[in-house]
Motif scaffolding. Structure first.
Motif, PDB file in Angstrom:
ATOM      1  N   VAL A  29      51.287  41.003  73.504  1.00  0.00           N
ATOM      2  CA  VAL A  29      51.446  40.910  74.951  1.00  0.00           C
ATOM      3  C   VAL A  29      51.786  39.476  75.316  1.00  0.00           C
ATOM      4  O   VAL A  29      51.138  38.539  74.864  1.00  0.00           O
ATOM      5  CB  VAL A  29      50.153  41.345  75.676  1.00  0.00           C
ATOM      6  N   ASN A  30      52.830  39.309  76.118  1.00  0.00           N
ATOM      7  CA  ASN A  30      53.173  37.993  76.641  1.00  0.00           C
ATOM      8  C   ASN A  30      53.234  38.072  78.165  1.00  0.00           C
ATOM      9  O   ASN A  30      52.822  39.062  78.757  1.00  0.00           O
ATOM     10  CB  ASN A  30      54.473  37.469  76.023  1.00  0.00           C
ATOM     11  N   LYS A  31      53.766  37.053  78.815  1.00  0.00           N
ATOM     12  CA  LYS A  31      53.798  37.025  80.285  1.00  0.00           C
ATOM     13  C   LYS A  31      54.657  38.134  80.878  1.00  0.00           C
ATOM     14  O   LYS A  31      54.422  38.582  81.990  1.00  0.00           O
ATOM     15  CB  LYS A  31      54.302  35.669  80.765  1.00  0.00           C
ATOM     16  N   ARG A  32      55.654  38.582  80.150  1.00  0.00           N
ATOM     17  CA  ARG A  32      56.551  39.631  80.649  1.00  0.00           C
ATOM     18  C   ARG A  32      56.011  41.036  80.398  1.00  0.00           C
ATOM     19  O   ARG A  32      56.537  42.003  80.924  1.00  0.00           O
ATOM     20  CB  ARG A  32      57.926  39.505  80.013  1.00  0.00           C
ATOM     21  N   GLY A  33      55.016  41.168  79.553  1.00  0.00           N
ATOM     22  CA  GLY A  33      54.437  42.480  79.261  1.00  0.00           C
ATOM     23  C   GLY A  33      54.289  42.704  77.767  1.00  0.00           C
ATOM     24  O   GLY A  33      54.263  41.771  76.975  1.00  0.00           O
ATOM     25  N   ILE A  34      54.229  43.958  77.403  1.00  0.00           N
ATOM     26  CA  ILE A  34      54.033  44.338  76.006  1.00  0.00           C
ATOM     27  C   ILE A  34      55.373  44.304  75.272  1.00  0.00           C
ATOM     28  O   ILE A  34      56.378  44.825  75.758  1.00  0.00           O
ATOM     29  CB  ILE A  34      53.431  45.743  75.909  1.00  0.00           C
ATOM     30  N   VAL A  35      55.366  43.698  74.092  1.00  0.00           N
ATOM     31  CA  VAL A  35      56.549  43.647  73.234  1.00  0.00           C
ATOM     32  C   VAL A  35      56.237  44.434  71.968  1.00  0.00           C
ATOM     33  O   VAL A  35      55.286  44.121  71.253  1.00  0.00           O
ATOM     34  CB  VAL A  35      56.916  42.183  72.874  1.00  0.00           C
TER      35      VAL A  35
END
Length: 101
Positions: A29-35
């Motif tokens: 999970v990063n700032k943009r969402g789940i990768v």
């Protein structure tokens, strides 16, 4: 025979660890969402590493269980210091492998 094999605690531990490691490596999970890392996680090298890691953990569980049973039969005890030292050694090995490359 298959039912007895699947009810074995070491086998259950292996499958739970393998699933756990594979799921943890599947996404982050990063700032943009789940990768999701579908391509990297489906490579044979990645699957083999997950398998080997879970297998080593299960073998360590089996070894410690057999040692504890053997010591109990001889009326000897294994104190918590054994596990503390083992944990410290494990942390040192993890640190060595992380920072050696």
């Amino acid at each position: 025979m298959l039912k007895a094999w699947l009810t074995n605690k070491a086998t259950q531990l292996f499958f739970v660890l393998w699933l756990h490691i594979s799921l943890l490596n599947l996404f982050f999970v990063n700032k943009r969402g789940i990768v999701f890392l579908w391509q990297q996680n489906s490579e044979i090298n990645t699957l083999l590493i997950h398998f080997i890691t879970a297998l080593i953990a299960a073998l360590i569980y089996i070894a410690v269980t057999k040692i504890r049973i053997g010591l109990a039969e001889k009326k000897l005890t294994m104190g918590n210091h054994f596990f503390v030292v083992g944990s410290v050694v494990m942390v040192l090995l993890i640190g060595f492998f992380l920072f050696s490359s």
